[in-house]
Enzyme design. Structure first.
Site, PDB file in Angstrom:
ATOM      1  N   GLY A  92      -5.124  -2.202  -7.181  1.00 18.34           N
ATOM      2  CA  GLY A  92      -5.543  -0.976  -6.032  1.00 18.34           C
ATOM      3  C   GLY A  92      -4.626   0.186  -6.474  1.00 18.34           C
ATOM      4  O   GLY A  92      -3.669   0.113  -7.175  1.00 18.34           O
ATOM      5  N   CYS A  93      -5.340   1.619  -6.419  1.00 17.56           N
ATOM      6  CA  CYS A  93      -4.631   2.823  -6.796  1.00 17.56           C
ATOM      7  C   CYS A  93      -3.178   2.955  -5.952  1.00 17.56           C
ATOM      8  O   CYS A  93      -2.379   3.281  -6.726  1.00 17.56           O
ATOM      9  CB  CYS A  93      -5.311   3.915  -6.628  1.00 17.56           C
ATOM     10  SG  CYS A  93      -6.068   4.155  -4.929  1.00 17.56           S
ATOM     11  N   ASN A  94      -3.011   2.819  -4.743  1.00 13.45           N
ATOM     12  CA  ASN A  94      -1.909   2.849  -4.214  1.00 13.45           C
ATOM     13  C   ASN A  94      -0.931   1.475  -4.517  1.00 13.45           C
ATOM     14  O   ASN A  94       0.184   1.821  -4.781  1.00 13.45           O
ATOM     15  CB  ASN A  94      -2.039   2.497  -2.604  1.00 13.45           C
ATOM     16  CG  ASN A  94      -2.858   3.770  -2.002  1.00 13.45           C
ATOM     17  OD1 ASN A  94      -2.555   4.697  -2.284  1.00 13.45           O
ATOM     18  ND2 ASN A  94      -3.794   3.307  -1.071  1.00 13.45           N
ATOM     19  N   THR A 148       0.766   2.377  -7.721  1.00 13.24           N
ATOM     20  CA  THR A 148       1.860   3.331  -7.746  1.00 13.24           C
ATOM     21  C   THR A 148       3.097   2.658  -6.954  1.00 13.24           C
ATOM     22  O   THR A 148       4.350   2.980  -7.393  1.00 13.24           O
ATOM     23  CB  THR A 148       1.441   4.482  -6.634  1.00 13.24           C
ATOM     24  OG1 THR A 148       0.084   4.902  -6.895  1.00 13.24           O
ATOM     25  CG2 THR A 148       2.471   5.592  -6.701  1.00 13.24           C
TER      26      THR A 148
END
Lengths: 342, 342, 342, 342
Positions: D148-150, D153
């Site tokens: 996932g992109c979050n 991060t």
């Protein structure tokens, strides 16, 4: 009855916002405007959106005749304000929008603002302008110190909880997402559209933001002991608004109930149903505050969300709310403008 | 005296804007709200920024009791409006914000909207809602047809010039730059933030924009001959506002003087000094119109710039201005809110 | 083979864009960077987005050793550029991104830029950098004058049509919608995010925009007679991009065919199918140009739409395209980066 | 050597980003594109910014001939992906950008995604695609599950710290500020420009965001015990980018040193000097990650800031980085594009 007001520092955004709000306020009229570097210009040259109003020209402060001025809004830069206010006739009530009279302790003032206060006597006299918590003192005050816009957001998020003793005082983190108008109309590279649009970044990191002075003062006072929260703002590609996430330890249901009790009768506040969250745009260009409480998955953890418009409830709207009290006008007069959406 | 109004189609942006404006309008109160797909919801669920208001819930139109309703704002989709209005009690005055009653000629209506009009009798009765040019008719009207938002911008730019005969009628180009709220709250791919932010593009190109029907009708009427302008809007990454550049042949000084004569006494208009130009933000969220005139370097060429907020002066503000007239209230009542800046 | 380049004025947006493009250009490497006010700083301090690159520090121009520098990009302010270039070794090829060498006629230069040219000999030598129209001259040039970004957009929209004689030369209006980065990183009030976001306004109105000098020169040359177009840009709340609507008299089909003939083989151009229009974001951060042609409803009227990225194809990308030609590299090398969307 | 790839689900933003990156990738070429609802259309109709590329048309998945396809990027919706991948020839390597193969434990999958996994065998085989932490496994994998992109991060912000044991595992709060493209090109009201511009709001509050499943899995694995962080994203009026503030207990200097040790040699990472903070725009449209560490005023408190572009390093850039490893290409190939600024 209509009261006459002067706005010193009218060429900044908070000055323009004061004029916007007073334009449809039935109890106030603008008698004088100052703007040192723009003295001699019409307000409509500096702010063409105010072109339809019949306003006095921008003057130098020393040119203003304060006879007949009932109240003066000072939207001057920090440090300038204290010198100017010290020279105003005592008969003129003052709402100061700068940081100069927010901190009661001269030592704290010097710590956060880097130089000694030049008007410590006035500093003692000033009432902190967080209306809902200092209403009575404000009614009788001659000098009211408007709060910082971030400070107001954080104080609204936490003061009822600290007073009620429903959260852990030693584990509070404030993460604020803020629009750019809080930085004023100043020419700084990181405020350019080309720099900020499609960007966002924290600033005043590491416990350096000056509004921490206000938090320390008010939270410690409310708790009856020293409270030092953690706070960092993130600048967003947006013009108006502050939305704070406040991370606390406490029972979410108790926190929500405490908020409802504290703000249930406040005309400018809405406490959302448990678990719902506010959006910055829902209060834009208005004097309203929306507050939400969320239970986190870790036991004993909750998050308080609060949003307000930094130029309205965070500064100029608050200033007028306080002025209404000081002048004996209805507190909400001129301030019930609905938020602008979309 | 306070009049009761109903807003049909309150779940769209123009509906929300009507509620925003009426919130501080001393002569109007909201008696009923309709929103077919959202019937049963509170307005504050659909538009949380209106949470502070005590509003009736959204209903289906057929559930509304029109007894005691003085005036009805119809913010329904095109084509729906004509059917609904035909069923309303004749005692209720109507301001329609859709396109349904803007065109007098049923042939023109069918040409631009693709199907026959279902209420041609009402169409005859309707008064075109460009307040400054149809004030007297509007005062006595039962049904007023609000103008298109682009149409209003173009009509304000050109009608005085056509009436005065100071421009060439056969060489008029309207280039409008428009914010996205004019497209409403509809779910279309090109209205997504990710699509529109940092983008802009013309649409309805090649003489296909429906507001051309209004231009043709009004300009031809004003000129006493057929006038067909060229018009293309460009959609911008912004929410509110229209700024039109109108390219004409004529003497710039004469054009400027004509504008001053036409709008000098209008409460919502400002004609800027010769050569100055307006900015969209100078009228945002307000009912004001700013107009500038510029002389081009080619002999006999001038450009007229006009800006207004599509949701306020371009639709809901205009609607209230017309309602004020229809109800015998002061024309500017509730509409002097200053623009929001920044 | 890798050529060494210097970038003078690297602290502005066009300088940063040159570095961005050269970062993945296989034939160029950055040997030296100048930035007078920021001399001594690392480029990553001025532009942290370039942090991953191994770049020379910013120096003062006089500190740069031009030995081994094959080509110099000058991204300096107007007027500074001519003085600096006059002092560069003749062995260094130069692509100038300023306005200093765009106009061949010193009288025109003085007319548009307000003072006499200080290096008229160089001015004669300079080749105008509109690659697709001056390819052969650019290949052999020592000094190429990059075009204005608005100028490029207008020239691409019109040059083929003027050369082919398919439009009326006396009735041409260019309405450009432009992003803010064209104004550079300068600290001006109207470039602030708070001012520009949600606003838009025309500037340099009334035939005063300096790129008119380029239009006059190139269109008159192409036509073999004096041609003076009308041109006004509107500043938008967006960072990158220019979209021009060019209003002309001519047969749309013939115009479209002329565009296809002119650009059909150009690697950076796309002529859209008849009636389709481009969007600014479709070419963002790339060297591409999209062109559309629309037939208007008035007989003999057409509109040409063209869009490009002002920092890429409008300046730094164009500069590299020209440098490629001057150095004997493939023209498209390093420039085929696809547009960034969304 | 050039490898042939297919992109399934090419009509979404991650699909378009894959095409953008592959356009200048010397080792990959696009052999097939699928887009079920848009089958039959050219990619340039769906994404005109890719008009300059010679791409295969969008097909239905079942129409694609996988002979000669070396690797398949699956950018399909969650749940669809597992069914499609199960049917692909085993000879085709797969990088999946959906959530379907991120969680190893079928129970956790069902908990976060609401239904049983339909291809549990494949789930076991999948390697988690956080390149810097699973490099060796990815090299030999047939199926890689993009993060996932979050999640990426947060994992980049915390994994080195958890592995090194330098922070308190029971007091971790992740506050992410995210651009809107992470939500894809879907038609939802809160993704409209008119809704989101000038607004921001938290979502998936109260421990409900699905990327928590990835955090729980990876942090617990790294710690060798159960770790459950607190995480809430706030949606911003911006298109690309994620910036995370991670609030931790630990020694800031030690945290900073740990980050430098972990990422010092990573080609896509920059650990900023102690006390400096990243901005979202500094990595826009690139595969880079910028990380900053700040000491808070409370003893033992620190904040980690990390930013990346959700569409590049957060999904499509990561996917290509992984594909490079799986195909034996240099890991950074095609991914060194500099960030786009401004």
């Amino acid at each position: 009855m209509t009261y006459s007001v002067a706005i010193l520092g009218a060429s900044g955004y908070t000055g323009a916002e004061l004029v916007r709000l007073i334009a449809t306020h039935p109890g106030l009229e603008v008698r004088a405007l100052s703007g040192d570097r723009k003295a001699g210009m019409a307000m409509s040259e500096v702010y063409p959106h105010l072109r339809h109003l019949d306003l006095p020209p921008l003057q130098k402060i020393e040119e203003i005749d304060f006879d007949g001025v009932d109240l003066c809004f000072c939207a001057l830069p920090h440090a300038t304000s204290q010198a100017v206010i010290a020279e105003l006739p005592r008969s003129v009530k003052v709402v100061d929008l700068s940081a100069d009279f927010r901190l009661r302790d001269p030592v704290e003032y010097e710590k956060w603002y880097g130089k000694p206060h030049s008007a410590p006597e006035l500093q003692k006299e000033a009432v902190y302008g967080l209306t809902e918590f200092y209403r009575d003192e404000i009614r009788g005050a001659r000098l009211v110190a408007g709060t910082g816009c971030n400070a107001a957001t954080g104080l609204y998020s936490l003061l009822p909880l600290i007073r009620a003793g429903v959260i852990d005082l030693d584990d509070i983190i404030l993460d604020m997402k803020v629009g750019v108008s809080g930085a004023g109309r100043s020419l700084k590279e990181n405020l350019l559209h080309a720099e900020l649009s499609e960007s966002w970044f924290p600033y005043s990191v590491g416990g350096k933001h000056r509004h921490l002075g206000e938090f320390d003062q008010e939270f410690s006072k409310a708790a009856g002991r020293k409270v030092e929260v953690q706070f960092t703002p993130t600048l967003l590609p947006a013009n108006r608004g502050i939305l704070a996430a406040t991370y606390v330890r406490g029972d979410a249901a108790e926190i929500h109930a405490t908020m409802q009790a504290a703000y249930g009768d406040e005309p400018f506040f809405a406490v959302l149903p448990m678990g719902e969250v506010p959006a910055a745009k829902h209060v834009r260009a208005s004097n309203f505050v929306h507050i939400g409480v969320v239970k986190e998955r870790a036991a004993g953890r909750a998050t308080v969300y609060a949003t307000l418009d930094n130029l309205t409830k965070g500064s100029s709207g608050q200033a007028i709310q306080n002025a209404n009290l000081m002048l004996g006008l209805p507190e909400t007069e001129g301030l019930m403008l609905a938020p602008v959406y979309p």
